[in-house]
Design a protein around this motif. Structure first.
Motif, PDB file in Angstrom:
ATOM      1  N   ALA A  25       0.836  -1.205   0.000  1.00 32.30           N
ATOM      2  CA  ALA A  25       0.000   0.000   0.000  1.00 32.30           C
ATOM      3  C   ALA A  25       0.872   1.257   0.000  1.00 32.30           C
ATOM      4  O   ALA A  25       0.596   2.233  -0.701  1.00 32.30           O
ATOM      5  N   TRP A  26       1.940   1.217   0.762  1.00 30.04           N
ATOM      6  CA  TRP A  26       2.866   2.346   0.831  1.00 30.04           C
ATOM      7  C   TRP A  26       3.471   2.618  -0.548  1.00 30.04           C
ATOM      8  O   TRP A  26       3.531   3.769  -1.007  1.00 30.04           O
ATOM      9  N   TYR A  27       3.860   1.555  -1.233  1.00 30.07           N
ATOM     10  CA  TYR A  27       4.480   1.695  -2.547  1.00 30.07           C
ATOM     11  C   TYR A  27       3.478   2.237  -3.573  1.00 30.07           C
ATOM     12  O   TYR A  27       3.795   3.141  -4.355  1.00 30.07           O
ATOM     13  N   GLY A  59       9.515   1.806   8.512  1.00 31.46           N
ATOM     14  CA  GLY A  59      10.446   2.248   7.471  1.00 31.46           C
ATOM     15  C   GLY A  59      10.813   1.100   6.541  1.00 31.46           C
ATOM     16  O   GLY A  59      10.131   0.083   6.486  1.00 31.46           O
ATOM     17  N   LEU A  60      11.884   1.313   5.795  1.00 28.02           N
ATOM     18  CA  LEU A  60      12.380   0.313   4.852  1.00 28.02           C
ATOM     19  C   LEU A  60      13.838   0.034   5.123  1.00 28.02           C
ATOM     20  O   LEU A  60      14.596   0.942   5.476  1.00 28.02           O
ATOM     21  N   THR A  61      14.240  -1.221   4.915  1.00 28.47           N
ATOM     22  CA  THR A  61      15.672  -1.524   4.975  1.00 28.47           C
ATOM     23  C   THR A  61      16.011  -2.466   3.816  1.00 28.47           C
ATOM     24  O   THR A  61      15.133  -3.156   3.297  1.00 28.47           O
ATOM     25  N   GLY A  62      17.261  -2.434   3.407  1.00 29.61           N
ATOM     26  CA  GLY A  62      17.653  -3.166   2.219  1.00 29.61           C
ATOM     27  C   GLY A  62      18.154  -4.576   2.495  1.00 29.61           C
ATOM     28  O   GLY A  62      18.046  -5.087   3.612  1.00 29.61           O
ATOM     29  N   ASP A  63      18.683  -5.193   1.452  1.00 29.61           N
ATOM     30  CA  ASP A  63      19.282  -6.524   1.573  1.00 29.61           C
ATOM     31  C   ASP A  63      20.762  -6.431   1.958  1.00 29.61           C
ATOM     32  O   ASP A  63      21.394  -7.446   2.227  1.00 29.61           O
ATOM     33  N   ASN A  91      12.743  -4.117   2.452  1.00 33.56           N
ATOM     34  CA  ASN A  91      12.154  -4.893   3.541  1.00 33.56           C
ATOM     35  C   ASN A  91      11.588  -3.942   4.584  1.00 33.56           C
ATOM     36  O   ASN A  91      12.284  -3.031   5.031  1.00 33.56           O
ATOM     37  N   PRO A  92      10.336  -4.167   4.983  1.00 37.84           N
ATOM     38  CA  PRO A  92       9.745  -3.275   5.983  1.00 37.84           C
ATOM     39  C   PRO A  92      10.404  -3.463   7.343  1.00 37.84           C
ATOM     40  O   PRO A  92      10.758  -4.578   7.721  1.00 37.84           O
ATOM     41  N   THR A  93      10.579  -2.367   8.055  1.00 42.93           N
ATOM     42  CA  THR A  93      11.135  -2.441   9.413  1.00 42.93           C
ATOM     43  C   THR A  93       9.979  -2.278  10.407  1.00 42.93           C
ATOM     44  O   THR A  93       8.927  -1.753  10.054  1.00 42.93           O
ATOM     45  N   PRO A  94      10.187  -2.718  11.663  1.00 45.81           N
ATOM     46  CA  PRO A  94       9.113  -2.631  12.667  1.00 45.81           C
ATOM     47  C   PRO A  94       8.594  -1.205  12.853  1.00 45.81           C
ATOM     48  O   PRO A  94       7.423  -0.999  13.149  1.00 45.81           O
TER      49      PRO A  94
END
Lengths: 281, 281
Positions: B47-49, B238-242, B232-235
């Motif tokens: 949804a965010w995207y 936010g977003l975090t990468g690989d 990758n969603p963070t708790p």
């Protein structure tokens, strides 16, 4: 160490026997399988290959129509013929032979082959579906690479494979089939820097470039398996591969000979695809 | 050494500015570009995207219709809607958002997106044409990988690139785009044995697996460029990468941050494709 020859004959015979049984059933039920091979070249090694397909088809109970448009055929004429064959209910498989006149690219024209009759996976839709893991006929040569490795029980999952050559008909589809088998796949090509260093990290090297003797002992680690897809004509009318068999003999663990390795399996798979296409109708 | 951050903002802004100009021309000539995003999930990061696409589209002069079918939509309903949008002359781009209900695969359903409107390269025909070197819209994320490397002048020809991840939407199309740029490309995945050894031979590592922090200093040679496609969603929302940015900081030569690297470029390219699709009509 002497590289074990990985012959294609036994596997090809098994595929053809099974295919002949299925062809006979189709014939009895009034749907004799037919493959149409469109040729627009007077290239000799191409003619040799087409004759060998026609012969194998005949022996398997598949009618093979060679549609020779001559080396001066233009792209429009070829596309029109491919469309016509795609619409012909008595034809189950359509193959467009290379080379093509005027430098036309196979993948450009092969979009005119109906997906269901694209028994050599030349339509880009077949390649895309293959890459996406959806049902499609893979190019027979690419599939033969994996089939011959399977036949000899050579594990692919988790192994490193170097595919030398990035053609749309062999290198790229072979890479996808190998990935699908959980190999870690590196695609090398003419612009690869220090090819030998790259290929020497691989457990399996697939040579598919069309350069006689390109892959030597310097290109493989001891014991590596070499699958030679090359079919380069020799001056005496024979065939030679992309691998230098003499050089590799003391280093590779196994090597598919040319002729007699990948080639017969390719032809057998093409026939199997034709019967599968006839069955699917 | 400190890894140089390869931000996507400047490149994304340039693409969006050029796209906005072309969108304005289309609007003036009575063909305002429209993108339809089909959603069948209540996944939050999805949804965010989608909201971020809609916002960027609006800012660029592109209408974005979010077609929310709800998380219980079945495959038939999704396919029917994709067909309807494909037939709608006022819609120029069609995007099917993942995840899909009931474990449906994107590539299965996306065949229903008309090739010309397949602005995120999800139809297997687009992937096949891309692999065959024929015109097609590449998946925006895969194209963004190459675009951001180009933007920073990072050479690809003759360089070794490891793509970690073999998805149909990112890993595989990125591998084809990189091959097309004459890189020597290795595709790694969950079944790759000793991933760090493989990726450490690469000049450029593309991380596209969806596992937070998978790529660390142990996975790259000193000075390597890391392109992080992970979102990758963070708790904390936010977003975090690989890639593990902290670990890589002292070893990689450059790294695309998450967020702010590949992401904005992906969105900009999706809008560019939509305007190109509207222009091509």
């Amino acid at each position: 160490m002497t590289a074990t020859p990985l012959y294609g004959k036994e596997l090809a015979a098994a595929i053809r026997a099974e295919t002949a049984e299925r062809a006979a059933i189709l014939a009895t039920s009034g749907r004799p399988p037919k493959l149409a091979v469109v040729v627009a070249t007077d290239d000799e090694s191409s003619a040799w290959y087409v004759r060998s397909i026609a012969k194998a088809a005949g022996q398997t109970g598949i009618t093979c129509d060679i549609v020779d448009l001559g080396p001066d055929a233009d792209a429009e004429a070829i596309v029109a013929r491919l469309r016509g064959l795609s619409a012909d209910d008595t034809v189950h498989g359509v193959l467009l032979q290379t080379p093509l006149p005027g430098g036309a690219a196979l993948q450009d024209l092969a979009s005119a082959i109906a997906f269901g009759k694209d028994v050599d996976g030349a339509n880009p839709l077949s390649l895309g579906r293959l890459a996406a893991g959806l049902p499609a006929h893979p190019p027979a040569t690419a599939e033969a690479v994996v089939a011959i490795l399977d036949h000899y029980g050579i594990e692919l999952a988790g192994r490193r494979v170097a595919v030398v050559g990035r053609s749309t008909v062999v290198g790229k589809p072979a890479a996808h089939l190998l990935l699908d088998r959980n190999a870690t796949v590196t695609v090398c090509h003419s612009r690869t820097t220090d090819l030998a260093t790259v290929t020497s990290t691989a457990d399996v090297v697939v040579a598919a470039v069309g350069r006689p003797g390109l892959i030597t002992a310097d290109h493989v680690r001891p014991g590596a398996v070499v699958v030679d897809v090359g079919t380069n004509p020799t001056p005496d009318g024979g065939l030679t591969g992309d691998a230098d068999a003499a050089s590799l003999a003391g280093r590779a663990g196994a090597l598919t000979p040319v002729p007699g390795g990948v080639g017969p399996v390719t032809t057998a798979l093409l026939l199997r695809h034709t019967v599968a296409a006839a069955t699917a109708r």
